[in-house]
Scaffold this active site. Structure first.
Site, PDB file in Angstrom:
ATOM      1  N   ARG B  28       0.751  -1.097  -0.002  1.00 39.76           N
ATOM      2  CA  ARG B  28       0.049  -0.011   0.008  1.00 39.76           C
ATOM      3  C   ARG B  28       0.919   1.278  -0.036  1.00 39.76           C
ATOM      4  O   ARG B  28       0.309   2.090   0.339  1.00 39.76           O
ATOM      5  CB  ARG B  28      -1.012  -0.168   1.238  1.00 39.76           C
ATOM      6  CG  ARG B  28      -2.071  -0.960   1.060  1.00 39.76           C
ATOM      7  CD  ARG B  28      -3.248  -0.580   2.261  1.00 39.76           C
ATOM      8  NE  ARG B  28      -4.181  -1.588   1.955  1.00 39.76           N
ATOM      9  CZ  ARG B  28      -5.388  -1.653   1.377  1.00 39.76           C
ATOM     10  NH1 ARG B  28      -5.510  -0.572   0.614  1.00 39.76           N
ATOM     11  NH2 ARG B  28      -6.019  -2.745   1.463  1.00 39.76           N
ATOM     12  N   ARG B  32      -3.197   6.231   0.403  1.00 31.70           N
ATOM     13  CA  ARG B  32      -3.637   7.323   0.955  1.00 31.70           C
ATOM     14  C   ARG B  32      -2.730   7.905   2.058  1.00 31.70           C
ATOM     15  O   ARG B  32      -3.013   9.004   2.512  1.00 31.70           O
ATOM     16  CB  ARG B  32      -4.921   6.972   1.905  1.00 31.70           C
ATOM     17  CG  ARG B  32      -6.383   6.831   1.029  1.00 31.70           C
ATOM     18  CD  ARG B  32      -7.284   6.979   1.757  1.00 31.70           C
ATOM     19  NE  ARG B  32      -7.584   5.376   2.414  1.00 31.70           N
ATOM     20  CZ  ARG B  32      -8.506   5.225   3.464  1.00 31.70           C
ATOM     21  NH1 ARG B  32      -9.084   6.208   4.062  1.00 31.70           N
ATOM     22  NH2 ARG B  32      -8.417   3.918   3.740  1.00 31.70           N
ATOM     23  N   ARG B  41      -6.494  11.870  -6.502  1.00 33.56           N
ATOM     24  CA  ARG B  41      -7.937  10.909  -6.403  1.00 33.56           C
ATOM     25  C   ARG B  41      -9.040  11.768  -6.016  1.00 33.56           C
ATOM     26  O   ARG B  41     -10.124  11.401  -5.880  1.00 33.56           O
ATOM     27  CB  ARG B  41      -7.724   9.901  -5.196  1.00 33.56           C
ATOM     28  CG  ARG B  41      -7.055   8.745  -5.330  1.00 33.56           C
ATOM     29  CD  ARG B  41      -8.174   7.784  -6.432  1.00 33.56           C
ATOM     30  NE  ARG B  41      -9.208   7.836  -5.636  1.00 33.56           N
ATOM     31  CZ  ARG B  41      -9.701   6.881  -4.673  1.00 33.56           C
ATOM     32  NH1 ARG B  41      -8.667   6.219  -4.174  1.00 33.56           N
ATOM     33  NH2 ARG B  41     -10.785   6.840  -4.161  1.00 33.56           N
ATOM     34  N   ASP B  77      -6.700  -2.836  -7.194  1.00 32.95           N
ATOM     35  CA  ASP B  77      -7.557  -3.597  -6.099  1.00 32.95           C
ATOM     36  C   ASP B  77      -7.743  -5.047  -6.314  1.00 32.95           C
ATOM     37  O   ASP B  77      -8.023  -5.237  -7.486  1.00 32.95           O
ATOM     38  CB  ASP B  77      -8.743  -2.482  -6.028  1.00 32.95           C
ATOM     39  CG  ASP B  77      -9.693  -2.826  -4.777  1.00 32.95           C
ATOM     40  OD1 ASP B  77      -9.337  -2.282  -3.782  1.00 32.95           O
ATOM     41  OD2 ASP B  77     -10.273  -3.739  -4.567  1.00 32.95           O
ATOM     42  N   TYR B 151     -15.112 -11.978  -0.736  1.00 32.11           N
ATOM     43  CA  TYR B 151     -16.115 -10.706  -0.956  1.00 32.11           C
ATOM     44  C   TYR B 151     -17.122 -10.950  -1.769  1.00 32.11           C
ATOM     45  O   TYR B 151     -18.290 -10.347  -1.414  1.00 32.11           O
ATOM     46  CB  TYR B 151     -14.929  -9.767  -1.692  1.00 32.11           C
ATOM     47  CG  TYR B 151     -13.838  -8.886  -0.831  1.00 32.11           C
ATOM     48  CD1 TYR B 151     -14.273  -7.999   0.194  1.00 32.11           C
ATOM     49  CD2 TYR B 151     -12.621  -8.987  -1.215  1.00 32.11           C
ATOM     50  CE1 TYR B 151     -13.408  -7.451   0.971  1.00 32.11           C
ATOM     51  CE2 TYR B 151     -11.633  -8.500  -0.503  1.00 32.11           C
ATOM     52  CZ  TYR B 151     -11.956  -7.761   0.698  1.00 32.11           C
ATOM     53  OH  TYR B 151     -11.301  -7.123   1.496  1.00 32.11           O
TER      54      TYR B 151
END
Lengths: 341, 341
Positions: B28, B32, B41, B77, B151
């Site tokens: 990652r 962020r 973004r 992702d 998921y």
């Protein structure tokens, strides 16, 4: 209520003594999987219920009555003692414990209340009543200092426990002072239950598995031991995802090590430095499987436990709320029949 | 952009060859924690960004530019290929992937789309551009079949994966058919990235740690291997909380095993059946600690990796969003300086 035969199998297994069948109980057996639980909880908040003697007695007894398990576990919650001592927190449905003013500094730590047994009088009253009425031993319950600390610091459930670890790593003195206080509270809560008649205790360190072995040993284990030392009965120690911590978690004065479903019991036994009875460790998700699949999984746990100095059959994590309780009853019967000596 | 010296240290380490410094990258790293990421973004949804060539290129490059890491990881992702293939799902801020019509039956499984490389043309265009412009190797990215299956079945993130396990245990045929299809998709996505120029791949099985070793071996590993076989470059395999699964996860054709922060690297090495380079495993929570504490933790990982047939320094889980990126830069510098041969 019918007397459950062999009701001391649980305590004998805890002591590593021979038993005529493998005792069974389930983490979260007193809870949402039972319709009779949902009924008595209607309109009553979780922590409110944990402080009402009548509800504690009824809810703790329900799974004994229904499933014929070999032990009862006190209906309570990890954050209950804090709430009883006046910390502003609540359990929010679908979220978990939420703390109004999270603990983030040494000053916050100093504002935490001291342990005061009279705050949990409703609980010890219930324990006394249960100890006199239950046909099986009652297991006392407390959250371990680290897990309680995580709720206090994060303000609620957390996936990464980043704030908790940040305090641990940035202010070691504040951390140890917090853990010292929480060990006094957890230990005090266990001691109060033992004095009122609990025949064993389980200390839940739900989140310990979020730590590396190094951090666990340095920042957590000493305080957990302090808490456990307060309870002079059979002591069970359990955490989730703790495969790397089992050797440390089995430290004196632990009598029984709870093992989550990720680590086969035989592997857990090989990993701990001294021989002790193990508790566990069926994956609770198997309770959603058709009976032949569930039965095979139960049999596998039993087979894996052969040769241990003692085995208490349990899940490797708590009963999931949507579980069909009849599946739990069948597991109890199956373990009893299969392991009958 | 300045050329990062020793830019092939990463691939050499993957191959178990001698290196002049320990290579570093962070799971990652493209995300962020970087203000420049948050800027580009703005107003763009996560999956939308993962399907825009310009944004993939920019975001993948940002951490290389800023931190001087030894490898780039494709910005993408876990659920991106499914979305590109037309499955109705989205990433909801603060929640994670949410699937409109969860997969719960054999019929649902049959309705899943087949792999079609043209669906990810925007991604492979970005990979081609990155392979030509980056000063360091590009690592391709895909979610492993089990994590994607979870998921799809749960409809979103799950703590207990109860529905996933229920399908696995109740309908083995449907389960394996689902996993076969997802392995084709994950494998196809990796292959497309390799054909476009990715020099290595990492397969993320974020949730594999929710399984017992027995279930992992029977229901998951064969499909993971199929997916990995599609990518004929250095193959890194990583999952969280997988201490009990490491021996299985290191199966052929895995070249590098990623280790989460719970298992010391030396312990991981002892647990796997064949010698291979390891990647990891600083607890990302240490990035919130003061530098001396962080530095000591980095040094401990480096010391623990001594004697391994290869070490790629990384976190033992992804960078947390609130991380100060300067801490990451310091870690890169420190690892480079400390390990320089």
């Amino acid at each position: 209520m019918p007397r459950v035969s062999g009701s001391s199998a649980f305590l004998d297994a805890c002591a590593g003594k021979p038993v005529d069948h493998t005792p069974v109980w389930f983490m979260r057996q007193a809870g949402r999987s039972l319709p009779e639980y949902r009924r008595v909880r209607e309109g009553v908040g979780m922590l409110e219920a944990c402080l009402r003697t009548d509800l504690i007695v009824e809810i703790t007894t329900q799974p004994v009555r229904r499933h014929g398990v070999d032990a009862a576990i006190l209906f309570s919650d990890i954050v209950l003692p804090l709430r009883a001592l006046g910390v502003d927190l609540d359990i929010v449905a679908g979220v978990g414990p939420v703390v109004a003013e999270p603990v983030r500094s040494a000053a916050d730590v100093r504002r935490l209340p001291e342990w005061e047994p009279s705050a949990v009088g409703a609980v010890t009253d219930a324990v006394r009543e249960l100890a006199g009425s239950l046909p099986v031993p009652l297991i006392g319950f407390a959250g371990a200092p680290f897990t309680v600390a995580s709720y206090l610091i994060e303000g609620g459930p957390s996936r990464d426990h980043a704030r908790t670890k940040a305090l641990m790593h940035a202010d070691e003195n504040a951390w140890h002072e917090l853990m010292r206080r929480l060990a006094e509270i957890s230990g005090g809560f266990l001691r109060a239950q033992v004095e009122a008649g609990a025949a064993a205790v389980q200390l839940f360190d739900s989140w310990a598995g979020a730590l590396s072995p190094r951090d666990y040993r340095r920042f957590v284990l000493p305080h957990t031991i302090t808490a456990l030392q307060s309870a002079d009965v059979a002591r069970i120690h359990f955490g989730v995802g703790t495969g790397e911590l089992l050797a440390d978690m089995a430290a004196d004065p632990v009598d029984v090590l709870g093992v989550d479903f990720r680590v086969p019991l035989s592997e857990a036994a090989a990993r701990i430095p001294r021989s002790m009875p193990l508790q566990g460790n069926l994956d609770p998700a198997f309770l959603f499987a058709p009976w032949p699949v569930l039965q095979a999984a139960v049999d596998e746990v039993i087979a894996d436990a052969r040769g241990l100095p003692g085995h208490i059959f349990n899940l490797g994590h708590g009963v999931l709320p949507d579980t069909d309780p009849d599946q739990l009853t069948r597991v109890v019967e199956h373990v009893h029949v299969t392991t009958r000596r």
